[in-house]
Enzyme design. Structure first.
Site, PDB file in Angstrom:
ATOM      1  N   CYS A 162       0.873  -1.184   0.000  1.00 31.35           N
ATOM      2  CA  CYS A 162       0.000   0.000   0.000  1.00 31.35           C
ATOM      3  C   CYS A 162       0.906   1.230   0.000  1.00 31.35           C
ATOM      4  CB  CYS A 162      -0.967  -0.031   1.188  1.00 31.35           C
ATOM      5  SG  CYS A 162      -0.175  -0.062   2.812  1.00 31.35           S
ATOM      6  N   ASN A 165       2.337   1.362   4.363  1.00 29.59           N
ATOM      7  CA  ASN A 165       2.641   0.073   5.012  1.00 29.59           C
ATOM      8  C   ASN A 165       2.314   0.079   6.508  1.00 29.59           C
ATOM      9  OD1 ASN A 165       5.548  -2.101   5.550  1.00 29.59           O
ATOM     10  ND2 ASN A 165       3.457  -2.687   5.089  1.00 29.59           N
ATOM     11  N   CYS A 183      -1.450   0.657   7.380  1.00 23.87           N
ATOM     12  CA  CYS A 183      -2.897   0.387   7.506  1.00 23.87           C
ATOM     13  C   CYS A 183      -3.315  -0.848   6.717  1.00 23.87           C
ATOM     14  CB  CYS A 183      -3.717   1.593   7.054  1.00 23.87           C
ATOM     15  SG  CYS A 183      -3.463   3.064   8.069  1.00 23.87           S
ATOM     16  N   ARG A 184      -3.336  -0.747   5.374  1.00 20.16           N
ATOM     17  CA  ARG A 184      -3.936  -1.817   4.563  1.00 20.16           C
ATOM     18  C   ARG A 184      -3.022  -3.018   4.375  1.00 20.16           C
ATOM     19  NH1 ARG A 184      -5.134   2.090  -0.336  1.00 20.16           N
ATOM     20  NH2 ARG A 184      -3.250   2.984   0.568  1.00 20.16           N
ATOM     21  N   SER A 185      -1.770  -2.793   3.935  1.00 22.87           N
ATOM     22  CA  SER A 185      -0.947  -3.964   3.580  1.00 22.87           C
ATOM     23  C   SER A 185      -0.540  -4.822   4.783  1.00 22.87           C
ATOM     24  CB  SER A 185       0.267  -3.564   2.732  1.00 22.87           C
ATOM     25  OG  SER A 185       1.124  -2.682   3.406  1.00 22.87           O
ATOM     26  N   ASP A 203      -8.364   3.820   1.209  1.00 28.90           N
ATOM     27  CA  ASP A 203      -7.355   4.167   2.207  1.00 28.90           C
ATOM     28  C   ASP A 203      -8.079   4.651   3.471  1.00 28.90           C
ATOM     29  OD1 ASP A 203      -5.371   5.244   3.731  1.00 28.90           O
ATOM     30  OD2 ASP A 203      -4.469   6.409   2.119  1.00 28.90           O
TER      31      ASP A 203
HETATM   32  P1  4NP Z   1      -1.771   2.746   4.101  1.00 26.48           P
HETATM   33  O1  4NP Z   1      -2.449   4.084   4.697  1.00 26.48           O
HETATM   34  O2  4NP Z   1      -1.226   3.122   2.744  1.00 26.48           O
HETATM   35  O3  4NP Z   1      -2.912   1.787   3.991  1.00 26.48           O
HETATM   36  O4  4NP Z   1      -0.699   2.317   5.086  1.00 26.48           O
HETATM   37  C1  4NP Z   1      -1.777   5.289   4.811  1.00 26.48           C
HETATM   38  C2  4NP Z   1      -0.905   5.522   5.853  1.00 26.48           C
HETATM   39  C3  4NP Z   1      -0.281   6.731   5.983  1.00 26.48           C
HETATM   40  C4  4NP Z   1      -0.520   7.735   5.061  1.00 26.48           C
HETATM   41  C5  4NP Z   1      -1.381   7.511   4.001  1.00 26.48           C
HETATM   42  C6  4NP Z   1      -2.012   6.283   3.888  1.00 26.48           C
HETATM   43  N1  4NP Z   1       0.117   9.004   5.197  1.00 26.48           N
HETATM   44  O5  4NP Z   1      -0.184   9.911   4.414  1.00 26.48           O
HETATM   45  O6  4NP Z   1       0.948   9.188   6.116  1.00 26.48           O
END
Ligand code: 4NP
Length: 164
Positions: A16, A19, A21-23, A132
């Site tokens: 993602c 790294n 939340c989703r992955s 997201d």
């Molecule tokens: P992820 O979510 O891609 O599912 O881990 C996010 C985590 C952090 C951010 C964006 C999306 N950020 O902008 O810091």
């Protein structure tokens, strides 16, 4: 001779943006399903982010909480995807189309990884992207969990069918 060489297993890398939340959730769900089906040795499961903002951090506490509520433990630390991840053979699973484009750029022409989109495996997809949940509330994380559970089940079925 030991027959369970690493090359006998398939690398599955979930990717993602951050790294956190989703992955990591996808990694935990897929690894748990493979373990339950006694297929743990068939796969090397990992996750990474296309961006480096959160490198070294644990998964977001909301991902840890939703995973725990479903009996899945998230223990990894965030890392950024590397060229090696896309140059070696294996399956790289992008959470959304933006991640997929970043991975395809990184892979270039020489990379041997197969880049796929997570929701191509979702039997009930209303969008090509895993949303997201970072800037939203806890409901978003539960929704992401359900999407990933459906998608990981189909992905595991697909990878097992290939190996038969
Ligand atoms: P992820 O979510 O891609 O599912 O881990 C996010 C985590 C952090 C951010 C964006 C999306 N950020 O902008 O810091």
């Amino acid at each position: 001779m030991n027959d369970s060489r690493p090359s006998d297993s398939t690398s599955v890398l979930f990717v993602c943006l951050g790294n956190i939340c989703r992955s990591p959730l996808a990694e935990g769900i897929f690894a748990g399903m493979a373990e339950t089906r006694e297929l743990g040795g068939r796969f090397r499961v990992d996750s990474a982010g296309t961006a480096g903002y959160h490198v070294g951090e644990r998964a977001d506490r909301r991902s840890i909480a939703v995973a725990a509520a479903h009996g899945v433990r998230l223990t990894g630390r965030a890392r950024q995807v590397s060229q090696r991840d896309v140059h070696e053979p294996g399956v790289v699973v992008a959470m959304d189309r933006s991640n997929q484009r970043s991975l395809e750029r990184l892979r270039g022409r020489k990379g041997r990884a197969e880049i796929v989109l997570m929701r191509d495996y979702d039997t009930d997809a209303d969008s090509p992207d895993v949303p997201d949940p970072y800037y939203g509330g806890p409901d978003g994380f539960e929704e992401v969990y359900r999407i990933l559970e459906r998608s990981c089940r189909s992905l595991l079925d697909d990878l097992c069918a290939r190996a038969d």
